[in-house]
Design an enzyme around this catalytic site. Structure first.
Site, PDB file in Angstrom:
ATOM      1  N   ASP A 119      25.451  38.186 -17.146  1.00 26.29           N
ATOM      2  CA  ASP A 119      25.964  36.926 -17.704  1.00 26.29           C
ATOM      3  C   ASP A 119      27.392  36.691 -17.214  1.00 26.29           C
ATOM      4  OD1 ASP A 119      26.841  34.805 -19.299  1.00 26.29           O
ATOM      5  OD2 ASP A 119      25.736  35.493 -21.047  1.00 26.29           O
ATOM      6  N   ASN A 147      28.076  27.012 -11.689  1.00 27.82           N
ATOM      7  CA  ASN A 147      29.511  26.724 -11.680  1.00 27.82           C
ATOM      8  C   ASN A 147      30.344  27.962 -11.993  1.00 27.82           C
ATOM      9  OD1 ASN A 147      30.127  23.468 -11.750  1.00 27.82           O
ATOM     10  ND2 ASN A 147      28.108  23.949 -12.591  1.00 27.82           N
ATOM     11  N   THR A 148      29.989  28.663 -13.060  1.00 28.17           N
ATOM     12  CA  THR A 148      30.803  29.781 -13.531  1.00 28.17           C
ATOM     13  C   THR A 148      30.890  30.899 -12.498  1.00 28.17           C
ATOM     14  OG1 THR A 148      30.088  29.237 -15.774  1.00 28.17           O
ATOM     15  CG2 THR A 148      31.189  31.349 -15.478  1.00 28.17           C
ATOM     16  N   ALA A 149      29.813  31.108 -11.737  1.00 31.23           N
ATOM     17  CA  ALA A 149      29.800  32.165 -10.718  1.00 31.23           C
ATOM     18  C   ALA A 149      30.813  31.908  -9.613  1.00 31.23           C
ATOM     19  CB  ALA A 149      28.399  32.309 -10.133  1.00 31.23           C
ATOM     20  N   THR A 190      31.605  26.050 -19.064  1.00 26.96           N
ATOM     21  CA  THR A 190      32.013  27.281 -19.726  1.00 26.96           C
ATOM     22  C   THR A 190      33.526  27.466 -19.589  1.00 26.96           C
ATOM     23  OG1 THR A 190      31.798  28.671 -17.762  1.00 26.96           O
ATOM     24  CG2 THR A 190      29.789  28.291 -19.067  1.00 26.96           C
ATOM     25  N   CYS A 200      28.312  22.588 -15.777  1.00 29.77           N
ATOM     26  CA  CYS A 200      27.407  23.721 -15.980  1.00 29.77           C
ATOM     27  C   CYS A 200      26.043  23.220 -15.536  1.00 29.77           C
ATOM     28  CB  CYS A 200      27.385  24.142 -17.450  1.00 29.77           C
ATOM     29  SG  CYS A 200      26.238  25.496 -17.811  1.00 29.77           S
TER      30      CYS A 200
END
Length: 229
Positions: free
Chosen positions: A48, A80-82, A121, A189
């Site tokens: 995660d 996006n977060t990666a 996020t 996201c």
């Protein structure tokens, strides 16, 4: 001959399939052979990204290296977060990365908005704040209690809940950003567009996955330069 696109996916699986659908739809093609060869690693086992203690970076780097070994010329990340691990991914693969955050931020600028509201996020919001500032734009984010509601919705969508309740709450969160002064909304996201689409609100809506797909088509077909490493 188009470049071969390698996609780091599975974060989550439904969002990756949504991205691939947009990639196909945005490619100008009259026959199968006109489409972009795409090598996709749909890896739901990637830790995660919302908890840095999970250390997703090494897994993402390994995925990127394997995509290069499979024949990819350029990479995209369907999450996006990666992108917080973009430098590690590029170093591990030696391949250029078509940046989703950059593509969405540029699309927001092109609407003429001075401030973009971002549904994302916490890690993604940090990136968007930097990228939007580079475009001369401000960012509008949700207050902490509403950000918690947003994160709960994201995990509900990941569980397959696309009910009217989820859709209504996502629209309400976008309305919160508009009330806070946003002049455009970025779906920051990749789960957001599964529950909130173009036309759901009065402001311009930027789907980061769609913006990325559009840039992937342009880069892979030679319509714009390959990003520098």
């Amino acid at each position: 001959m188009s470049l071969v696109l390698g996609v780091l996916g599975g974060m989550g699986p439904a969002a990756t399939l949504d991205f691939l659908t947009k990639l196909q739809a945005l490619t100008p093609a009259e026959r199968d052979q006109d489409h972009i060869r795409t090598i996709v690693d749909i890896n739901p086992q990637a830790p995660d990204r919302n908890d840095p203690l999970n250390k997703p970076g090494p897994v993402l780097a390994e995925m990127a290296g394997a995509l290069r070994g499979a024949g990819a010329d350029v990479l995209a990340i369907a999450c996006n977060t990666a992108h917080a691990y973009a430098d590690m991914i590029v170093r591990a693969s030696g391949l250029p990365l078509i940046d989703m955050i950059g593509a969405a931020s540029a699309a927001a600028r092109d609407t003429g908005a001075a401030r973009a509201g971002v549904l994302g996020t916490r890690e993604a919001l940090k990136l968007y704040r930097e990228y939007l500032a580079a475009q001369g734009m401000g960012i509008v984010t949700l207050p902490p209690e509403r950000q918690e509601v947003f994160m709960d919705l994201i995990y509900r969508i990941k569980r397959g809940d696309l009910s009217s309740g989820v859709r209504s709450e996502m629209a309400a969160l976008a309305a919160d950003l508009a009330a806070g002064g946003a002049e455009a909304i970025i779906a920051g996201c990749t789960e957001v567009p599964l529950a909130y689409q173009h036309g759901s609100g009065r402001l311009p809506f930027i789907d980061a996955g769609e913006a990325l797909a559009r840039r992937c088509v342009s880069v892979c077909l030679g319509l714009e330069p390959v990003p520098a490493i």
